[in-house]
Design a protein around this motif. Structure first.
Motif, PDB file in Angstrom:
ATOM      1  N   SER A  25       0.850  -1.195   0.000  1.00  0.00           N
ATOM      2  CA  SER A  25       0.000   0.000   0.000  1.00  0.00           C
ATOM      3  C   SER A  25       0.881   1.239   0.000  1.00  0.00           C
ATOM      4  CB  SER A  25      -0.903   0.022   1.226  1.00  0.00           C
ATOM      5  OG  SER A  25      -1.779  -1.075   1.210  1.00  0.00           O
ATOM      6  N   THR A  26       0.471   2.252  -0.753  1.00  0.00           N
ATOM      7  CA  THR A  26       1.288   3.447  -0.874  1.00  0.00           C
ATOM      8  C   THR A  26       0.474   4.709  -0.620  1.00  0.00           C
ATOM      9  OG1 THR A  26       0.889   3.614  -3.250  1.00  0.00           O
ATOM     10  CG2 THR A  26       2.848   2.381  -2.564  1.00  0.00           C
ATOM     11  N   MET A  27       1.200   5.776  -0.291  1.00  0.00           N
ATOM     12  CA  MET A  27       0.608   7.107  -0.141  1.00  0.00           C
ATOM     13  C   MET A  27       1.528   8.084  -0.871  1.00  0.00           C
ATOM     14  SD  MET A  27      -0.393   7.228   3.908  1.00  0.00           S
ATOM     15  CE  MET A  27      -1.080   8.873   3.830  1.00  0.00           C
ATOM     16  N   ASP A  28       0.954   8.959  -1.676  1.00  0.00           N
ATOM     17  CA  ASP A  28       1.741  10.010  -2.312  1.00  0.00           C
ATOM     18  C   ASP A  28       2.084  11.071  -1.286  1.00  0.00           C
ATOM     19  OD1 ASP A  28       1.633   8.792  -4.803  1.00  0.00           O
ATOM     20  OD2 ASP A  28      -0.208   9.819  -5.364  1.00  0.00           O
ATOM     21  N   CYS A  29       3.218  11.730  -1.487  1.00  0.00           N
ATOM     22  CA  CYS A  29       3.653  12.759  -0.549  1.00  0.00           C
ATOM     23  C   CYS A  29       4.532  13.777  -1.269  1.00  0.00           C
ATOM     24  CB  CYS A  29       4.411  12.134   0.627  1.00  0.00           C
ATOM     25  SG  CYS A  29       5.863  11.189   0.142  1.00  0.00           S
ATOM     26  N   VAL A  30       4.856  14.847  -0.552  1.00  0.00           N
ATOM     27  CA  VAL A  30       5.751  15.886  -1.059  1.00  0.00           C
ATOM     28  C   VAL A  30       6.918  16.002  -0.087  1.00  0.00           C
ATOM     29  CG1 VAL A  30       5.997  18.333  -1.611  1.00  0.00           C
ATOM     30  CG2 VAL A  30       3.857  17.144  -2.145  1.00  0.00           C
ATOM     31  N   VAL A  31       8.132  15.867  -0.609  1.00  0.00           N
ATOM     32  CA  VAL A  31       9.337  16.007   0.213  1.00  0.00           C
ATOM     33  C   VAL A  31       9.691  17.489   0.239  1.00  0.00           C
ATOM     34  CG1 VAL A  31      11.742  15.330   0.490  1.00  0.00           C
ATOM     35  CG2 VAL A  31      10.089  13.700  -0.452  1.00  0.00           C
ATOM     36  N   ARG A  32       9.722  18.072   1.440  1.00  0.00           N
ATOM     37  CA  ARG A  32       9.987  19.508   1.602  1.00  0.00           C
ATOM     38  C   ARG A  32      11.459  19.821   1.831  1.00  0.00           C
ATOM     39  NH1 ARG A  32       5.971  22.593  -0.329  1.00  0.00           N
ATOM     40  NH2 ARG A  32       3.990  21.689   0.218  1.00  0.00           N
ATOM     41  N   ASN A  33      12.157  18.951   2.579  1.00  0.00           N
ATOM     42  CA  ASN A  33      13.608  19.092   2.725  1.00  0.00           C
ATOM     43  C   ASN A  33      14.197  17.717   2.959  1.00  0.00           C
ATOM     44  OD1 ASN A  33      13.747  18.515   5.602  1.00  0.00           O
ATOM     45  ND2 ASN A  33      13.025  20.590   5.971  1.00  0.00           N
ATOM     46  N   ILE A  34      15.480  17.565   2.616  1.00  0.00           N
ATOM     47  CA  ILE A  34      16.072  16.223   2.661  1.00  0.00           C
ATOM     48  C   ILE A  34      17.591  16.313   2.783  1.00  0.00           C
ATOM     49  CG2 ILE A  34      16.263  16.029   0.147  1.00  0.00           C
ATOM     50  CD1 ILE A  34      15.390  13.064   0.468  1.00  0.00           C
ATOM     51  N   ASN A  35      18.176  15.339   3.459  1.00  0.00           N
ATOM     52  CA  ASN A  35      19.618  15.092   3.412  1.00  0.00           C
ATOM     53  C   ASN A  35      19.809  13.590   3.564  1.00  0.00           C
ATOM     54  OD1 ASN A  35      19.570  14.445   6.172  1.00  0.00           O
ATOM     55  ND2 ASN A  35      20.509  16.349   6.822  1.00  0.00           N
ATOM     56  N   GLU A  36      21.031  13.136   3.714  1.00  0.00           N
ATOM     57  CA  GLU A  36      21.286  11.694   3.767  1.00  0.00           C
ATOM     58  C   GLU A  36      20.769  11.040   5.051  1.00  0.00           C
ATOM     59  OE1 GLU A  36      25.016  13.730   5.276  1.00  0.00           O
ATOM     60  OE2 GLU A  36      23.671  14.005   3.580  1.00  0.00           O
ATOM     61  N   HIS A  37      20.401  11.828   6.053  1.00  0.00           N
ATOM     62  CA  HIS A  37      19.952  11.286   7.332  1.00  0.00           C
ATOM     63  C   HIS A  37      18.440  11.356   7.541  1.00  0.00           C
ATOM     64  CE1 HIS A  37      24.100  11.009   8.552  1.00  0.00           C
ATOM     65  NE2 HIS A  37      24.259  12.269   8.206  1.00  0.00           N
ATOM     66  N   GLY A  38      17.724  12.219   6.792  1.00  0.00           N
ATOM     67  CA  GLY A  38      16.291  12.332   7.010  1.00  0.00           C
ATOM     68  C   GLY A  38      15.628  13.338   6.105  1.00  0.00           C
ATOM     69  N   ALA A  39      14.331  13.552   6.344  1.00  0.00           N
ATOM     70  CA  ALA A  39      13.555  14.458   5.494  1.00  0.00           C
ATOM     71  C   ALA A  39      12.316  14.947   6.224  1.00  0.00           C
ATOM     72  CB  ALA A  39      13.128  13.741   4.215  1.00  0.00           C
ATOM     73  N   CYS A  40      11.783  16.060   5.750  1.00  0.00           N
ATOM     74  CA  CYS A  40      10.474  16.553   6.153  1.00  0.00           C
ATOM     75  C   CYS A  40       9.543  16.259   4.978  1.00  0.00           C
ATOM     76  CB  CYS A  40      10.504  18.054   6.430  1.00  0.00           C
ATOM     77  SG  CYS A  40       8.865  18.743   6.771  1.00  0.00           S
ATOM     78  N   VAL A  41       8.471  15.533   5.263  1.00  0.00           N
ATOM     79  CA  VAL A  41       7.578  15.071   4.211  1.00  0.00           C
ATOM     80  C   VAL A  41       6.155  15.490   4.560  1.00  0.00           C
ATOM     81  CG1 VAL A  41       6.741  13.029   2.995  1.00  0.00           C
ATOM     82  CG2 VAL A  41       9.104  13.105   3.789  1.00  0.00           C
ATOM     83  N   GLU A  42       5.418  15.933   3.535  1.00  0.00           N
ATOM     84  CA  GLU A  42       4.035  16.373   3.716  1.00  0.00           C
ATOM     85  C   GLU A  42       3.093  15.372   3.058  1.00  0.00           C
ATOM     86  OE1 GLU A  42       1.323  20.277   2.659  1.00  0.00           O
ATOM     87  OE2 GLU A  42       3.504  20.419   2.618  1.00  0.00           O
ATOM     88  N   PHE A  43       2.075  14.944   3.814  1.00  0.00           N
ATOM     89  CA  PHE A  43       1.068  14.007   3.329  1.00  0.00           C
ATOM     90  C   PHE A  43      -0.288  14.685   3.310  1.00  0.00           C
ATOM     91  CE2 PHE A  43       4.354  11.217   4.958  1.00  0.00           C
ATOM     92  CZ  PHE A  43       4.359  10.176   4.048  1.00  0.00           C
ATOM     93  N   GLY A  44      -1.223  14.109   2.567  1.00  0.00           N
ATOM     94  CA  GLY A  44      -2.585  14.609   2.575  1.00  0.00           C
ATOM     95  C   GLY A  44      -3.245  14.405   3.926  1.00  0.00           C
ATOM     96  N   ALA A  45      -2.942  13.276   4.573  1.00  0.00           N
ATOM     97  CA  ALA A  45      -3.501  12.953   5.888  1.00  0.00           C
ATOM     98  C   ALA A  45      -2.412  12.277   6.720  1.00  0.00           C
ATOM     99  CB  ALA A  45      -4.708  12.036   5.744  1.00  0.00           C
ATOM    100  N   GLN A  72       3.413  16.868  12.777  1.00  0.00           N
ATOM    101  CA  GLN A  72       2.806  18.168  13.036  1.00  0.00           C
ATOM    102  C   GLN A  72       1.852  18.481  11.888  1.00  0.00           C
ATOM    103  OE1 GLN A  72       5.338  21.685  12.765  1.00  0.00           O
ATOM    104  NE2 GLN A  72       4.489  22.337  14.724  1.00  0.00           N
ATOM    105  N   ALA A  73       0.564  18.498  12.184  1.00  0.00           N
ATOM    106  CA  ALA A  73      -0.481  18.691  11.172  1.00  0.00           C
ATOM    107  C   ALA A  73      -0.302  17.628  10.090  1.00  0.00           C
ATOM    108  CB  ALA A  73      -0.469  20.106  10.630  1.00  0.00           C
ATOM    109  N   ASN A  74      -0.083  18.034   8.829  1.00  0.00           N
ATOM    110  CA  ASN A  74       0.075  17.052   7.756  1.00  0.00           C
ATOM    111  C   ASN A  74       1.542  16.824   7.364  1.00  0.00           C
ATOM    112  OD1 ASN A  74       0.329  19.582   6.640  1.00  0.00           O
ATOM    113  ND2 ASN A  74      -0.647  19.022   4.711  1.00  0.00           N
ATOM    114  N   LYS A  75       2.475  17.308   8.185  1.00  0.00           N
ATOM    115  CA  LYS A  75       3.905  17.100   7.932  1.00  0.00           C
ATOM    116  C   LYS A  75       4.488  16.144   8.955  1.00  0.00           C
ATOM    117  CE  LYS A  75       4.777  21.604   5.899  1.00  0.00           C
ATOM    118  NZ  LYS A  75       5.513  22.861   6.026  1.00  0.00           N
ATOM    119  N   VAL A  76       5.482  15.368   8.517  1.00  0.00           N
ATOM    120  CA  VAL A  76       6.185  14.460   9.421  1.00  0.00           C
ATOM    121  C   VAL A  76       7.693  14.601   9.196  1.00  0.00           C
ATOM    122  CG1 VAL A  76       4.309  12.780   9.514  1.00  0.00           C
ATOM    123  CG2 VAL A  76       6.104  12.498   7.811  1.00  0.00           C
ATOM    124  N   GLY A  77       8.445  14.327  10.236  1.00  0.00           N
ATOM    125  CA  GLY A  77       9.894  14.272  10.146  1.00  0.00           C
ATOM    126  C   GLY A  77      10.320  12.820  10.139  1.00  0.00           C
TER     127      GLY A  77
END
Length: 117
Positions: A25-45, A72-77
């Motif tokens: 199962s998959t969910m589309d998302c938007v990557v807001r910032n990224i490096n080799e250790h992690g990212a901030c990603v925004e989801f619809g829910a 936090q809201a629709n963003k995750v770290g």
């Protein structure tokens, strides 16, 4: 708030896909910032986002095994555990490995049931 990141993240606007369980199962998302250790990603829910997932960023040609750190809201770290090249062969290898594990589990369960019957 204190920033505890291991490195500076690049601000980006990449499309991504999060594989959220073993069934694919998959969910589309938007990557807001990224490096080799992690990212901030925004989801619809974001409330439906699991604690662990596989994040694929096609624009970078990479897949990451990720663990949720904050929400936090629709963003995750996310913190990345392993970075892999996003090639169809590696994806098939991973799916085959999981399929073989499930097959062995089912065979054990069948032997147990036949032994009890």
């Amino acid at each position: 708030m204190q920033d505890r990141r291991q490195g500076v993240r690049d601000k980006v606007l990449y499309g991504g896909v999060a594989e959220i369980n073993e069934r694919g199962s998959t969910m589309d998302c938007v990557v807001r910032n990224i490096n080799e250790h992690g990212a901030c990603v925004e989801f619809g829910a974001a409330e439906r986002v699991p604690e662990e997932m596989k994040l694929t960023v096609a624009r970078k040609g990479r897949s990451y095994l990720a663990r949720l750190i904050w929400r936090q809201a629709n963003k995750v770290g996310l913190a990345f555990r392993i970075m892999t090249s996003d090639t169809p062969v590696s994806d098939l290898d991973e799916r085959l490995r999981r399929s073989e594990i499930k097959k062995r589990q089912l065979q054990r369960r069948i032997r147990e049931l036949l032994g009890q019957g």
